[in-house]
Design a protein around this motif. Structure first.
Motif, PDB file in Angstrom:
ATOM      1  N   ALA A 155       0.921  -1.193  -0.125  1.00 12.26           N
ATOM      2  CA  ALA A 155      -0.061   0.160   0.235  1.00 12.26           C
ATOM      3  C   ALA A 155       0.729   1.264  -0.197  1.00 12.26           C
ATOM      4  O   ALA A 155       0.308   2.325  -0.400  1.00 12.26           O
ATOM      5  CB  ALA A 155      -0.842  -0.015   1.187  1.00 12.26           C
ATOM      6  N   ARG A 156       2.185   1.241   0.482  1.00 12.70           N
ATOM      7  CA  ARG A 156       3.075   2.234   0.471  1.00 12.70           C
ATOM      8  C   ARG A 156       3.463   2.850  -0.871  1.00 12.70           C
ATOM      9  O   ARG A 156       3.404   1.775  -1.825  1.00 12.70           O
ATOM     10  CB  ARG A 156       4.101   2.074   1.345  1.00 12.70           C
ATOM     11  N   PRO A 157       3.865   3.979  -1.019  1.00 11.64           N
ATOM     12  CA  PRO A 157       4.207   4.423  -2.585  1.00 11.64           C
ATOM     13  C   PRO A 157       5.124   3.243  -3.114  1.00 11.64           C
ATOM     14  O   PRO A 157       5.162   3.194  -4.326  1.00 11.64           O
ATOM     15  CB  PRO A 157       4.888   5.739  -2.338  1.00 11.64           C
ATOM     16  N   ALA A 158       6.281   2.918  -2.429  1.00 14.12           N
ATOM     17  CA  ALA A 158       7.311   1.769  -2.944  1.00 14.12           C
ATOM     18  C   ALA A 158       6.541   0.716  -3.416  1.00 14.12           C
ATOM     19  O   ALA A 158       7.189   0.214  -4.548  1.00 14.12           O
ATOM     20  CB  ALA A 158       8.406   1.750  -1.933  1.00 14.12           C
ATOM     21  N   GLY A 159       5.627   0.249  -2.726  1.00 16.36           N
ATOM     22  CA  GLY A 159       5.087  -0.945  -3.068  1.00 16.36           C
ATOM     23  C   GLY A 159       3.932  -0.854  -4.367  1.00 16.36           C
ATOM     24  O   GLY A 159       4.136  -1.637  -5.378  1.00 16.36           O
ATOM     25  N   VAL A 160       3.612   0.383  -4.483  1.00 17.08           N
ATOM     26  CA  VAL A 160       2.611   0.483  -5.750  1.00 17.08           C
ATOM     27  C   VAL A 160       3.548   0.588  -6.681  1.00 17.08           C
ATOM     28  O   VAL A 160       3.324   0.374  -8.199  1.00 17.08           O
ATOM     29  CB  VAL A 160       2.032   1.992  -5.535  1.00 17.08           C
ATOM     30  N   HIS A 161       4.753   1.333  -6.708  1.00 21.46           N
ATOM     31  CA  HIS A 161       5.486   1.533  -7.924  1.00 21.46           C
ATOM     32  C   HIS A 161       6.228   0.317  -8.224  1.00 21.46           C
ATOM     33  O   HIS A 161       6.348  -0.078  -9.574  1.00 21.46           O
ATOM     34  CB  HIS A 161       6.838   2.255  -7.540  1.00 21.46           C
ATOM     35  N   GLN A 162       6.596  -0.760  -7.406  1.00 25.31           N
ATOM     36  CA  GLN A 162       6.967  -2.172  -7.891  1.00 25.31           C
ATOM     37  C   GLN A 162       5.914  -2.804  -8.445  1.00 25.31           C
ATOM     38  O   GLN A 162       6.166  -3.526  -9.424  1.00 25.31           O
ATOM     39  CB  GLN A 162       7.442  -2.782  -6.445  1.00 25.31           C
ATOM     40  N   LEU A 163       4.710  -2.749  -8.161  1.00 23.61           N
ATOM     41  CA  LEU A 163       3.533  -3.449  -8.783  1.00 23.61           C
ATOM     42  C   LEU A 163       3.113  -2.570 -10.093  1.00 23.61           C
ATOM     43  O   LEU A 163       2.593  -3.551 -11.028  1.00 23.61           O
ATOM     44  CB  LEU A 163       2.255  -3.260  -7.886  1.00 23.61           C
ATOM     45  N   ALA A 164       3.563  -1.689 -10.344  1.00 22.70           N
ATOM     46  CA  ALA A 164       2.972  -0.804 -11.867  1.00 22.70           C
ATOM     47  C   ALA A 164       3.362  -1.625 -12.752  1.00 22.70           C
ATOM     48  O   ALA A 164       2.278  -1.616 -13.757  1.00 22.70           O
ATOM     49  CB  ALA A 164       3.774   0.490 -11.791  1.00 22.70           C
TER      50      ALA A 164
END
Length: 284
Positions: A155-164
């Motif tokens: 849910a954190r920005p870093a995780g969102v970036h990884q899943l993009a």
């Protein structure tokens, strides 16, 4: 306690719900999913079990909204603000139906619920559950992606970036390219074939990743290369229970030109991955 709660109706969805759980556990070792046939101690504890799960996974098949217990689980998830991942059975002979069919069933049996049930369940396009192996893998990737995206860890920005960039399963068909022009044959008697070719052409036009012949013609056949304007993508590997990142070139493209009449479609350039083909075939 659990990463996800899998809600389904026994009569038409029990076997495939169990299959989804097993396959997700293989792709994401260590994931903990709540499934009634394995975890339920008492029917009275359904609401608390929903509360102990991070994500609420709905497997829609005929009779889901008709089931009182399924409605209890769904209402509890909505009241507690759980993220929803909604999957629908794609085989009508096995209890499947269209999104419109399930909307109608929801309207018929969810009148006793607070407003917003249909809006919550059908907020975005439903994931279609396909049983054929190659297509099923694409369904699983969509479920896994939404499950991870809704989980606290991503849910954190870093995780969102990884899943993009999306998910990649080791061993699946990757980026490929034909070194010479090829022909995609379209059967005029099959209404879905021209539609699929048109969708493929549109997807290629949207990608805008076509490389000049002078560039890709020099490479070894079936070797993925970044063409003009290609971006370096990052994909999550579902392996050993770790979210390992690997730099990969963007999906290659395929240039299609549909004739106004006739059955042959001239193509040149690249071949898209199984993921694109599965998505287009499901839409057809």
């Amino acid at each position: 306690e659990h990463d996800g709660f899998v809600s389904h109706v026994w009569s038409t969805g029990q076997d495939q719900a169990a299959t989804i759980v097993r396959r997700l556990q293989m792709l994401l070792p260590g994931i903990c999913l709540w499934l009634d046939i394995e975890n339920m101690q008492s029917v009275a504890s359904l609401e608390s079990a929903v509360g102990g799960s991070s994500v609420f996974i709905v497997f829609l098949s005929q009779g889901y909204f008709k089931s009182r217990n399924c409605r209890r689980e769904l209402y509890a998830a909505m009241e507690q603000g759980k993220p929803l991942v909604v999957v629908r059975e794609g085989n009508e002979e096995k209890g499947g139906g269209s999104a419109a069919d399930f909307r109608a069933e929801c309207a018929a049996y969810c009148s006793d619920a607070a407003a917003g049930v249909a809006e919550a369940v059908f907020a975005r396009e439903l994931i279609v559950w396909l049983r054929a192996h190659e297509f099923q893998r694409e369904s699983l990737k969509q479920i896994a992606h939404q499950l991870l995206a809704a989980s606290p860890s991503f849910a954190r920005p870093a995780g969102v970036h990884q899943l993009a960039p999306g998910l990649f399963i080791p061993g699946e068909l990757g980026c490929m390219r034909f070194e010479v022009p090829v022909h995609l044959l379209v059967c005029e008697a099959n209404a879905g074939a021209p539609r699929f070719a048109t969708q493929l052409q549109q997807a290629v036009d949207e990608d805008e990743l076509m490389a000049p012949r002078s560039t890709w013609e020099q490479h070894t056949p079936f070797t993925p290369r970044a063409g003009r304007g290609a971006r370096r993508a990052r994909a999550l590997l579902l392996q050993d229970g770790r979210a390992a990142l690997a730099a990969l070139p963007d999906l290659a493209s395929l240039s299609c030109r549909l004739p106004s009449r006739g059955s042959a479609v001239s193509t040149a350039g690249h071949r898209r991955s199984t993921a694109a083909a599965a998505a287009a075939a499901a839409a057809a």
